[in-house]
Every structure is written in C-alpha cells, then in structure tokens.
Design an enzyme around this catalytic site. Structure first.
Site, PDB file in Angstrom:
ATOM      1  N   GLU A   7     -23.821  20.910 -12.954  1.00 51.86           N
ATOM      2  CA  GLU A   7     -23.871  19.496 -13.652  1.00 51.86           C
ATOM      3  C   GLU A   7     -24.123  19.977 -15.096  1.00 51.86           C
ATOM      4  O   GLU A   7     -25.303  20.408 -15.342  1.00 51.86           O
ATOM      5  CB  GLU A   7     -24.966  18.765 -12.890  1.00 51.86           C
ATOM      6  CG  GLU A   7     -25.286  17.598 -13.534  1.00 51.86           C
ATOM      7  CD  GLU A   7     -23.929  16.602 -13.648  1.00 51.86           C
ATOM      8  OE1 GLU A   7     -23.688  16.235 -14.852  1.00 51.86           O
ATOM      9  OE2 GLU A   7     -23.262  16.472 -12.521  1.00 51.86           O
ATOM     10  N   HIS A  63     -44.750  -1.948  14.881  1.00 49.40           N
ATOM     11  CA  HIS A  63     -45.456  -0.514  14.818  1.00 49.40           C
ATOM     12  C   HIS A  63     -44.960   0.072  16.018  1.00 49.40           C
ATOM     13  O   HIS A  63     -45.052  -0.509  17.212  1.00 49.40           O
ATOM     14  CB  HIS A  63     -46.866  -0.930  14.563  1.00 49.40           C
ATOM     15  CG  HIS A  63     -47.380   0.478  14.686  1.00 49.40           C
ATOM     16  ND1 HIS A  63     -47.738   1.590  13.655  1.00 49.40           N
ATOM     17  CD2 HIS A  63     -48.294   1.233  15.918  1.00 49.40           C
ATOM     18  CE1 HIS A  63     -48.196   2.355  13.993  1.00 49.40           C
ATOM     19  NE2 HIS A  63     -48.632   2.378  15.094  1.00 49.40           N
ATOM     20  N   ILE A  88     -16.324  15.399 -10.935  1.00 47.39           N
ATOM     21  CA  ILE A  88     -16.389  15.233 -12.043  1.00 47.39           C
ATOM     22  C   ILE A  88     -16.408  13.640 -12.231  1.00 47.39           C
ATOM     23  O   ILE A  88     -16.936  13.229 -13.214  1.00 47.39           O
ATOM     24  CB  ILE A  88     -16.140  15.716 -13.008  1.00 47.39           C
ATOM     25  CG1 ILE A  88     -14.563  15.572 -12.965  1.00 47.39           C
ATOM     26  CG2 ILE A  88     -16.360  17.250 -13.136  1.00 47.39           C
ATOM     27  CD1 ILE A  88     -13.987  16.179 -14.534  1.00 47.39           C
ATOM     28  N   GLY A  89     -16.016  12.794 -11.150  1.00 50.29           N
ATOM     29  CA  GLY A  89     -15.754  11.402 -11.410  1.00 50.29           C
ATOM     30  C   GLY A  89     -14.374  11.040 -10.987  1.00 50.29           C
ATOM     31  O   GLY A  89     -13.714  11.640 -10.557  1.00 50.29           O
ATOM     32  N   ARG A  90     -14.124   9.930 -11.475  1.00 48.14           N
ATOM     33  CA  ARG A  90     -12.885   9.171 -11.235  1.00 48.14           C
ATOM     34  C   ARG A  90     -12.224   8.670 -12.425  1.00 48.14           C
ATOM     35  O   ARG A  90     -12.747   8.272 -13.305  1.00 48.14           O
ATOM     36  CB  ARG A  90     -13.070   7.903 -10.230  1.00 48.14           C
ATOM     37  CG  ARG A  90     -13.969   8.307  -8.854  1.00 48.14           C
ATOM     38  CD  ARG A  90     -13.252   9.158  -7.905  1.00 48.14           C
ATOM     39  NE  ARG A  90     -12.381   8.421  -6.983  1.00 48.14           N
ATOM     40  CZ  ARG A  90     -11.378   8.677  -6.294  1.00 48.14           C
ATOM     41  NH1 ARG A  90     -11.616   9.993  -5.804  1.00 48.14           N
ATOM     42  NH2 ARG A  90     -10.613   8.230  -5.757  1.00 48.14           N
ATOM     43  N   ILE A 142     -20.831  12.365  -4.867  1.00 45.01           N
ATOM     44  CA  ILE A 142     -19.775  13.096  -4.093  1.00 45.01           C
ATOM     45  C   ILE A 142     -20.327  14.617  -3.909  1.00 45.01           C
ATOM     46  O   ILE A 142     -20.101  15.052  -3.009  1.00 45.01           O
ATOM     47  CB  ILE A 142     -18.367  12.998  -4.752  1.00 45.01           C
ATOM     48  CG1 ILE A 142     -17.763  11.644  -4.586  1.00 45.01           C
ATOM     49  CG2 ILE A 142     -17.288  14.063  -3.895  1.00 45.01           C
ATOM     50  CD1 ILE A 142     -16.512  11.296  -5.324  1.00 45.01           C
ATOM     51  N   GLU A 192       0.709  -1.282   0.080  1.00 46.82           N
ATOM     52  CA  GLU A 192       0.103  -0.013  -0.091  1.00 46.82           C
ATOM     53  C   GLU A 192       0.871   1.228   0.027  1.00 46.82           C
ATOM     54  O   GLU A 192       1.652   1.429   0.857  1.00 46.82           O
ATOM     55  CB  GLU A 192      -0.929  -0.026   1.260  1.00 46.82           C
ATOM     56  CG  GLU A 192      -1.549   1.333   1.512  1.00 46.82           C
ATOM     57  CD  GLU A 192      -2.410   1.750   0.438  1.00 46.82           C
ATOM     58  OE1 GLU A 192      -2.241   3.024  -0.275  1.00 46.82           O
ATOM     59  OE2 GLU A 192      -3.223   0.848  -0.273  1.00 46.82           O
ATOM     60  N   GLY A 245     -22.459  17.046 -10.225  1.00 44.69           N
ATOM     61  CA  GLY A 245     -23.553  16.762  -9.329  1.00 44.69           C
ATOM     62  C   GLY A 245     -23.899  15.413  -9.165  1.00 44.69           C
ATOM     63  O   GLY A 245     -25.187  14.847  -8.974  1.00 44.69           O
ATOM     64  N   GLY A 258      -7.451   2.850   2.269  1.00 45.02           N
ATOM     65  CA  GLY A 258      -7.710   3.320   0.895  1.00 45.02           C
ATOM     66  C   GLY A 258      -8.609   5.061   0.859  1.00 45.02           C
ATOM     67  O   GLY A 258      -8.777   5.231   1.850  1.00 45.02           O
TER      68      GLY A 258
END
Length: 569
Positions: free
Chosen positions: A313, A548, A376-378, A294, A145, A291, A151
């Site tokens: 977005e 209930h 915006i992403g990975r 994350i 690692e 959007g 991680g």
C-alpha cells in the site's frame, strides 16, 4: 376464442412447477393481471397472473400437482364456449407466453416502437432498485444491461466475497475447535466446492432479481447502450442495433477496476478481483497491490485458508480513510495471521520466472508470489454518454445534485458513476431518490449518515466522522472506546478482539461518529445509524435498556462512557 393457461417458465432453469394454490374457481370471471394461482419453482413461490380476460371455464390440474413448463392447467374463455379436452394435441393449441429469459438477446417490436417513461442503463444495485421503484410508481420501464443482473456488487463484489468470508469463518472455527472441546483430526476443505457454493449463492440472487423484474413487468434488454440525445438511446445486442425513445434516463453504469503501469519482465499476468474470486485452486502465495477495502477483505479470506499473503500500500496505513485506532487493531490481527504489510511502499518491477513472480518494492525488499491481485481502486464506465454534453469532473465521474439530477433536465445518474460514496447501499438509495424525484416526489440524498462495513476478520464498521477528522475540524468532541473484552457475550463466545468507539459533540451529546472493530460490527453499527438518523444523542443510547448478554451492550456502555457513567470498565 378461448385460450389455455399454461405453467409458465419463470426462470432459466425451471422445467416444472408445483401448483400450490388456486386463487379462483371454475366459473369465476377474471381480468388481465388478476392472480390466478400460486406456483412453487423450487427456489421461490410466485403468484401467476392472467394474461387474458375471460371466465375460468375449466381447471385441469389440482392443487399439489407438479406440472411441466408449458403444459395446460386451465382454460379461459367466454361463457357457453366449448371446452376442449386435455389430450396430446392440446399443447399445440396453447397460447405461448413470450419467454422471460434473462439471457434473451433481442429487442422486440414493442421496445423499438413504443415510448418509455424511463430507461435505466445498468442493472447493478442502483439500477435494478431504481427500475423496480419506477415500476411500482406505474412507469413503463426498460433497463439495459451489458453483463449480468446485479452488476459488480452481486456478481463479483459484495455477495461472492461475503460467501467466501462465511466459508473462511467456518474453516477458522474448525481449525480452532479443539479449544472448545471438539475433536477435528484430519479436517480439510475442498476449495472447488467452496467456489461452487459461492457461485450458487450468486446465481440464486441474480435469479431473484430476474423474478422481481418479471413480477413488476419490467423489460430487460441484454446489450450495450449509447445515449444519442436526451430522449434517444441506441442499443446494440450483438445481433442487431435499434433505437428506443424515453422520457427519462438514469445512468447507472458504475465503475471498473483500475489498472497499474508497472515495469514487467516475462509473461506477467496481473489479476483483478473478478479473476481472483474465480480461482479454481488456491495459490501458495498471493501479493495484493492496494490496501483498501477490496485488498484487506481478500487478504483476510485467503490467509485464513493458508495462503501466504502480502499487501503493498502506497499510503501510510491500510484503508486510509478509516479510524486510526481501528486500523491499528486490524494491522495487529493481520500480522498475527502471518500477513505481510508494506505501507508507504510501491511496486517498482515484476519479474516472471516459471509462472511465479518476483516483485521488487520501493523499500528495497522483494516478494515472491504465485498470483498478483491489483486492487488500487476503480475508474468510471463513462463511454455511453460521449455524444451528449453531460457534466463530469476531471476523473470522468458524472456530477449530480442532491436529487441525482445531471445538468441535463431529464437525465439522472446514480451509483459509483457519481463518485459520492462507492457503496452498494448508497447506490440503491440513490436509485429510489432519483426515481421518486423524477415522478413528482421531493427527495434529497444525504451522505453524512451512511454505514460503511468491511468484512475482514475481525469485522469493521463505521458511520460519521473519525476522531482525526473531529480534531482537524477543531470540533468540541468527546470520544469513548469500550473494549469487547469487557462484554459477557464476547467472553462467552471467545471473541474479545477490538472495541466500540462513540464520538459525540461534547456540548449536547449529538453523535457525530462511531467506529467498531470486532465481532458482528456490521450488525452493531445499524443501531447507531438509526439513532443518528433520528437526531438522537448519547443520552438516549446510554438510557436505552439493552438485552444481556449481548454485544450491543457495548453501544450502551460506550455512550455511557462519554457521559462518565460507564459501568463495566
């Protein structure tokens, strides 16, 4: 010759341990690996095993005593051997166990000379789970690692964001406490303490993973890895390079934040989620580019603490793959919190002015902001396997089969690097499936019944397909939406936002999707997931007696609604 048994250093911060219980007595014969005593470190209770075989000739410390790290607590030797007194010189004679430090930055001789059954590259939620499962099956395992155990999920994703979500929920309750008869005049929060508690939660869990490695006798190497061939890996620790041999490899290197190419003017500093989560003071204004999951989680957290948040977005809606009706509710709630939402919009230019930013949008509008988060992403971390002919897709993600095998026989890949579903719990399950296949069990991954939870306010959870997907596939389906406002528990708790939607095949009642937005959505979805995994139907859900008053009654009511038997609306 006999040896002292000492109080081991079980984590980086440990200075002493409390001896809770002896698991043997003087005169007992023990083997290497036998549990000898139980110790409390302040964080966890652990059994300490013998590192040599012999007889317990002398116990120096009693149960309940607090003992400094490396101080002798017992003497192990052969019957008839002279027992040394416990004096000031005894510590110099103690058998010193190799330090088990998660920051250790070297490779010992054993690591470079011995053959491993498995090398796991990456210790995120996929890699560390795979490592532990392999050790449980008796494999000799090493894990490499380059950053921190756990991680992205544990250190910069799932856990720190959930810690902040919890604090945001507490602060939201305090702000609205007068509605429930409580006086909260002059209430305030300390952002620095909130960040400190978030960091403490992370470090506690990282330490927990380290203890699991110690317990399962897993070798951890801090460094970077490069696969030379299917059995050889070059490891660089910074201090030295070495090559290890292994029969099998699991690649669990994950992903990193994607970047954007936007024209800028001045000293523009865009931040990723790691940097946003470590801000020591809150900005007055925050612009989030993206959007997705994350983006909306960060927006929800920061807006609760009074930050003016804007989301940009490019797609027609937030979290594009989520159920449309769920997003309609989220959008309405976000607007009520003052969050500005710009969909079908891109950032055209960013101009810095005195450490603040003017953001020009494609719709002609501008946003002023103190900080900018890019979410915006990975993109895949795929540098380590450039030397081997491993098959990847056009974006650089590793292609695997349902057993997590790559095109190279003894190399497997798990987690986000496979781009199946970029979720921590999927990575963990992939790790187990890969290892069990590797060591003789036949397992396959299924991705059709996987819960997806988004920790906004209100919370979102889903499983299976959306109603839009059912329509596009021309499936004969029926959907029913049961509102939280019709549940006694939701009314009593004063959180009636959202709904529970069940989607079922109208021919035989098979559940093909469920979507929840509202209180405890992430917990509630588990019931539907379990029933789907067992191939249950809405008939079973509707006929199951639910306690209930609970929020889970909404699952029962939504299922009954598909069968035209709903009671409370």
């Amino acid at each position: 010759m006999g040896q002292f048994m000492i109080m081991p250093k079980l984590d980086m911060s440990m200075e002493e341990g409390k001896l809770l219980k002896w698991m043997c007595k003087e005169g007992d014969r023990i083997e290497k690996g036998d549990p000898v005593f139980e110790v409390e470190t302040g964080k966890v209770n652990l059994e300490v095993e013998a590192i040599v075989e012999g007889s317990i000739l002398k116990i120096y410390r009693n149960e309940g005593e607090v003992v400094d790290v490396n101080d002798p607590i017992a003497f192990i030797g052969q019957e008839g051997e002279e027992i040394p007194p416990l004096d000031n010189n005894a510590e110099n004679e103690v058998h010193k166990e190799e330090p088990k430090d998660i920051e250790e930055n070297r490779i010992n001789e054993e690591a470079s000379s011995n053959q491993y059954d498995l090398c796991v590259i990456g210790a995120g939620p996929g890699g560390y789970v795979a490592t532990i499962r392999a050790a449980q099956l008796g494999a000799k395992v090493v894990v490499v690692e380059k950053e921190k155990l756990g991680g992205t999920c544990l250190n910069w994703g799932c856990i720190p964001t959930k810690a902040l979500v919890y604090h945001a929920d507490v602060w939201n309750k305090i702000k609205n406490a007068e509605n429930y008869g409580f006086s909260t005049k002059d209430s305030s929060f300390d952002w620095g303490k909130i960040i400190s508690r978030k960091d403490k939660a992370v470090s506690t869990l990282v330490d927990g993973v380290n203890k699991l490695f110690i317990k399962n006798k897993i070798k951890l190497i801090k460094g970077t890895a490069e696969i030379l061939d299917k059995n050889k890996i070059r490891i660089n620790t910074g201090a030295k390079e070495d090559i290890i041999s292994t029969k099998n490899i699991i690649i669990a290197t994950g992903t990193e934040s994607s970047t954007v190419n936007i024209p800028t003017q001045g000293n523009v500093k865009l931040k990723d989620v790691k940097e946003i989560l470590d801000l020591q003071s809150l900005p007055k204004k925050l612009c989030i580019i993206g959007g997705g999951v994350i983006g909306v989680e960060i927006a929800s957290i920061f807006s609760t603490f009074g930050v003016e948040v804007s989301i940009v977005e490019m797609m027609p809606k937030l979290i594009p793959m989520m159920d449309n009706e769920v997003i309609d509710v989220l959008k309405q709630e976000f607007k009520g919190k003052g969050i500005n939402i710009y969909t079908e919009t891109t950032v055209e230019k960013i101009v810095e002015n005195n450490k603040a930013y003017r953001i020009d949008l494609s719709n002609g509008k501008t946003i002023d902001s103190d900080e900018i988060l890019v979410a915006i992403g990975r993109k895949p971390n795929n540098e380590l396997f450039k030397n081997i002919n491993i098959r990847t897709d056009k974006k650089g993600y590793i292609e695997v089969d349902n057993k997590l095998k790559t095109n190279i026989e003894n190399i497997y890949a798990i987690g986000d690097i496979t781009n199946k579903l970029q979720l921590a719990h999927v990575a963990s399950h992939q790790g187990i499936v890969a290892v069990e296949n590797m060591f003789g069990e036949e397992k396959e991954m299924k991705y059709d019944i996987v819960p997806n939870c988004i920790f906004t306010d209100p919370e979102i959870a889903s499983v299976g397909i959306t109603e839009e997907e059912a329509k596009n596939r021309k499936l004969p389906y029926k959907a029913f939406k049961f509102p939280f406002m019709a549940l006694g528990k939701a009314v009593a708790s004063d959180d009636t936002r959202g709904f529970i939607k069940i989607i079922a095949d109208e021919r035989w009642g098979e559940i093909i999707g469920a979507h929840i937005i509202g209180p405890d959505a992430a917990h509630l979805i588990a019931e539907v997931v379990a029933v789907m995994e067992l191939e249950g139907t809405v008939y079973e859900l509707a006929d199951t007696i639910h306690a209930h008053p609970t929020l889970s009654e909404g699952i029962m009511e939504a299922s009954a609604g598909i069968l035209d038997k709903v009671i409370h609306i």
